[in-house]
Design a protein around this motif. Structure first.
Motif, PDB file in Angstrom:
ATOM      1  N   SER A 158       0.642  -1.440   0.166  1.00  0.00           N
ATOM      2  CA  SER A 158       0.159   0.163  -0.078  1.00  0.00           C
ATOM      3  C   SER A 158       0.892   1.435  -0.159  1.00  0.00           C
ATOM      4  O   SER A 158       2.112   1.222   0.695  1.00  0.00           O
ATOM      5  CB  SER A 158      -0.539  -0.052   1.345  1.00  0.00           C
ATOM      6  N   ASP A 182       0.990   6.222  -0.851  1.00  0.00           N
ATOM      7  CA  ASP A 182      -0.140   7.535  -0.894  1.00  0.00           C
ATOM      8  C   ASP A 182      -0.530   7.904  -2.178  1.00  0.00           C
ATOM      9  O   ASP A 182      -1.318   8.952  -2.245  1.00  0.00           O
ATOM     10  CB  ASP A 182       1.005   8.318   0.056  1.00  0.00           C
ATOM     11  N   HIS A 183      -0.451   7.404  -3.213  1.00  0.00           N
ATOM     12  CA  HIS A 183      -0.977   7.414  -4.097  1.00  0.00           C
ATOM     13  C   HIS A 183      -2.110   7.000  -4.547  1.00  0.00           C
ATOM     14  O   HIS A 183      -2.817   6.041  -4.595  1.00  0.00           O
ATOM     15  CB  HIS A 183       0.049   7.101  -5.196  1.00  0.00           C
ATOM     16  N   ARG A 184      -2.606   7.856  -6.277  1.00  0.00           N
ATOM     17  CA  ARG A 184      -4.194   7.614  -6.215  1.00  0.00           C
ATOM     18  C   ARG A 184      -4.188   7.535  -7.624  1.00  0.00           C
ATOM     19  O   ARG A 184      -3.034   8.210  -8.531  1.00  0.00           O
ATOM     20  CB  ARG A 184      -5.330   8.594  -6.058  1.00  0.00           C
ATOM     21  N   LEU A 213      -7.053   7.246 -11.670  1.00  0.00           N
ATOM     22  CA  LEU A 213      -8.633   7.542 -11.351  1.00  0.00           C
ATOM     23  C   LEU A 213      -8.968   6.112 -13.463  1.00  0.00           C
ATOM     24  O   LEU A 213      -8.311   6.472 -13.956  1.00  0.00           O
ATOM     25  CB  LEU A 213      -8.565   8.727 -11.969  1.00  0.00           C
ATOM     26  N   GLY A 238     -11.978   5.655  -8.682  1.00  0.00           N
ATOM     27  CA  GLY A 238     -11.043   5.759  -8.142  1.00  0.00           C
ATOM     28  C   GLY A 238     -10.266   5.305  -7.163  1.00  0.00           C
ATOM     29  O   GLY A 238     -11.074   4.815  -6.492  1.00  0.00           O
ATOM     30  N   VAL A 239      -8.175   4.588  -7.374  1.00  0.00           N
ATOM     31  CA  VAL A 239      -8.136   4.317  -6.903  1.00  0.00           C
ATOM     32  C   VAL A 239      -6.963   4.270  -6.254  1.00  0.00           C
ATOM     33  O   VAL A 239      -6.119   5.195  -6.388  1.00  0.00           O
ATOM     34  CB  VAL A 239      -7.660   2.992  -7.572  1.00  0.00           C
ATOM     35  N   GLY A 240      -6.729   4.366  -4.320  1.00  0.00           N
ATOM     36  CA  GLY A 240      -6.079   4.324  -3.361  1.00  0.00           C
ATOM     37  C   GLY A 240      -4.869   3.872  -3.363  1.00  0.00           C
ATOM     38  O   GLY A 240      -5.639   2.023  -3.484  1.00  0.00           O
ATOM     39  N   ARG A 277      -1.160  18.909  -3.108  1.00  0.00           N
ATOM     40  CA  ARG A 277      -1.204  17.895  -3.745  1.00  0.00           C
ATOM     41  C   ARG A 277      -2.473  18.189  -4.878  1.00  0.00           C
ATOM     42  O   ARG A 277      -3.663  18.700  -3.983  1.00  0.00           O
ATOM     43  CB  ARG A 277      -1.713  16.374  -3.066  1.00  0.00           C
ATOM     44  N   ILE A 302      -4.060  13.534 -10.977  1.00  0.00           N
ATOM     45  CA  ILE A 302      -3.657  11.815 -10.351  1.00  0.00           C
ATOM     46  C   ILE A 302      -4.026  11.489 -12.159  1.00  0.00           C
ATOM     47  O   ILE A 302      -3.918  12.083 -12.779  1.00  0.00           O
ATOM     48  CB  ILE A 302      -5.453  12.013  -9.866  1.00  0.00           C
ATOM     49  N   GLU A 314      -4.413   8.918 -14.934  1.00  0.00           N
ATOM     50  CA  GLU A 314      -5.351   8.013 -15.089  1.00  0.00           C
ATOM     51  C   GLU A 314      -5.865   6.999 -16.309  1.00  0.00           C
ATOM     52  O   GLU A 314      -5.311   7.043 -16.692  1.00  0.00           O
ATOM     53  CB  GLU A 314      -6.350   9.305 -15.891  1.00  0.00           C
TER      54      GLU A 314
END
Length: 499
Positions: free
Chosen positions: A378, A380-382, A384, A417-419, A467, A472, A474
């Motif tokens: 895991s 801290d990034h995301r 889409l 959205g995936v974190g 941030r 983000i 995509e």
């Protein structure tokens, strides 16, 4: 024969028809005429008398047997029931006189998607006309009988009945044969009259009919003395028309069997390894497929021999060596590793078919939108993900070494959205399809896998860096117009290689 001789009581004249009119013309003329002379429409005495005559005429002419008897009555006998010599019954189709007429009913079936109508084609026939009528009835059933569930049941029975000559009602055929026998007896042909009386005896069941047959047999006793030749029946199954109807029926079960074999594909079924079903021995050069997960490839054909590697379920192997025991066999893996495995852990047949069945049986519950199917680490990034297509999708982030870091389920038309993505450079692979199987991490139907020809890098920013959602990353599962470069196709097994 004059019209008066064919219409002694004027029944055809009441309907305004010629004696050659068919059954459909008689029904049509009756429906048209009854509207004019019905007492509810015209209460006059003349109309009531015409209505009575119309009903009397239609009652006789609509019945095939009564009409044939009426057509054979001479004008002098039309007024009473006195003893007379009737005229021979003629074929209702070709009009020819026949020594062996029969009243025959052939069946037709017409389907209307959810229901079927059982019809009939009947009449007094000679043998040749009966064959042609049977062929017509069977053609109607072949063309129109199969298009409903009731029709699938009724049509074979109708075709078989027509094949073997239709149904011949006993009472009607007794009446016809007795009349024909009396006609030939009146002409002095005792041999033919007695043969017809004997044929009538096979149909007669009631006491009155048996008495009439016995009387005719006594009247033709003279035909027994001397040389009596029995009239050979022409109504046994056979001939070209019989073969023309029989051949499609014989081909029908063969055709059904072929379709069943194509559907179940018995030649492509895996060999069962559950006792007491025997396992076919493997032969050198044969291709087999691993039936269990984590099959141990050993250095020797012994249970305690060292393990070279573990083989995944559905792995294709080649048999390259036989052993002294049928329980063990030498194989070569796709990676070129050679060793020994237990024979009962290998299946013959199509590995892809076995895999499809296993994946379907172990499908599990359908995933929910945005469900994380797997996560190794895991961060801290995301990311889409846009799925504008008509099929569901699964997106995987894989390291450059091929290990899956994250796998997420994205249904059709969803934007997810995936974190929790850690730092690193990743290759993005995705697959679309229907009926996702959790057991195989694949779509069972319509699966297509792709890989983006680029990598995505996530790296750590300083804690003071701002941030923004605009930064983000995509991903689009449906190629966008003008997108360069476009996704590359990926084999489905490669997509699920580390699952």
């Amino acid at each position: 024969m004059t019209t008066m001789a064919r219409d002694p009581k004027g029944y055809y004249a009441v309907l305004g028809l010629d004696p050659e009119a068919d059954a459909e013309a008689i029904r049509a003329a009756y429906r048209q005429r009854v509207k004019v002379v019905h007492p509810d429409r015209d209460p006059s005495t003349r109309a009531r008398e015409e209505f009575r005559r119309l009903m009397e005429a239609y009652a006789v002419l609509k019945d095939v047997i009564r009409r044939a008897e009426y057509d054979g009555v001479a004008p002098a006998e039309a007024g009473g029931e006195s003893d007379f010599t009737p005229m021979p019954v003629a074929c209702g189709t070709c009009g020819s006189l026949t020594a062996q007429p029969r009243y025959v009913v052939f069946r037709t079936v017409r389907s209307y998607l959810i229901w079927a109508k059982l019809g009939r084609l009947d009449g007094i026939f000679c043998r040749d006309c009966a064959d042609h009528a049977a062929a017509r009835a069977s053609i109607v059933s072949w063309l129109w009988g199969w298009w409903s569930l009731p029709g699938l049941i009724l049509t074979p029975f109708a075709l078989l009945a027509n094949l073997f000559g239709g149904s011949k009602p006993r009472r009607e055929n007794t009446r016809i044969l007795l009349r024909q026998a009396r006609a030939f007896l009146g002409r002095g042909d005792l041999v033919l009259a007695r043969s017809l009386a004997e044929q009538a005896a096979t149909f007669a069941r009631g006491p009155d009919d048996r008495a009439r047959v016995a009387a005719l047999l006594r009247a033709t006793d003279g035909a027994v003395s001397g040389h009596h030749r029995r009239l050979k029946s022409r109504w046994r199954p056979g001939g070209r028309v019989f073969l023309a109807q029989a051949l499609p029926l014989l081909a029908l079960p063969v055709t059904i069997a072929i379709f069943v074999l194509i559907a179940i594909r018995p030649w492509d079924q895996p060999v069962s390894t559950v006792a007491p079903i025997a396992v076919h021995p493997a032969t050198v050069g044969e291709i087999r497929h691993v039936a269990v997960d984590g099959l141990k490839l050993r250095m020797a054909p012994l249970p305690g021999a060292p393990v070279l590697t573990l083989l995944d379920r559905f792995t294709t192997v080649e048999v390259n060596a036989a052993t002294a025991s049928p329980d063990w066999v030498g194989v070569r893996t796709p990676a070129g590793i050679e060793g020994y495995v237990e024979t009962r852990a290998l299946y013959a047949g199509s590995g892809s078919r076995f895999k499809t069945e296993w994946c379907s049986d172990n499908r599990g519950a359908p995933p929910t939108a945005g469900e994380i199917l797997s996560r190794r680490v895991s961060g801290d990034h995301r990311l889409l993900v846009h799925n504008d297509g008509r099929r569901d999708g699964v997106v995987k982030l894989k390291t450059l070494a091929g290990s899956t870091v994250l796998s997420v389920y994205v249904p059709a038309t969803f934007h997810i959205g995936v974190g929790g993505i850690p730092d690193g450079t990743y290759r993005i692979e995705y697959a679309t399809g229907t009926r996702y199987s959790r057991g195989c991490a694949l779509f069972i139907d319509e699966m297509q896998a792709s890989v983006l020809p680029m990598t995505v890098t996530f790296h750590y920013q300083s804690p003071t860096a701002t941030r923004s959602l605009t930064n983000i990353a995509e991903v689009w599962l449906s190629p966008q117009s003008g997108t360069v470069p476009r996704p590359l196709p990926l084999p489905p097994d490669r997509f699920a290689a580390d699952d």
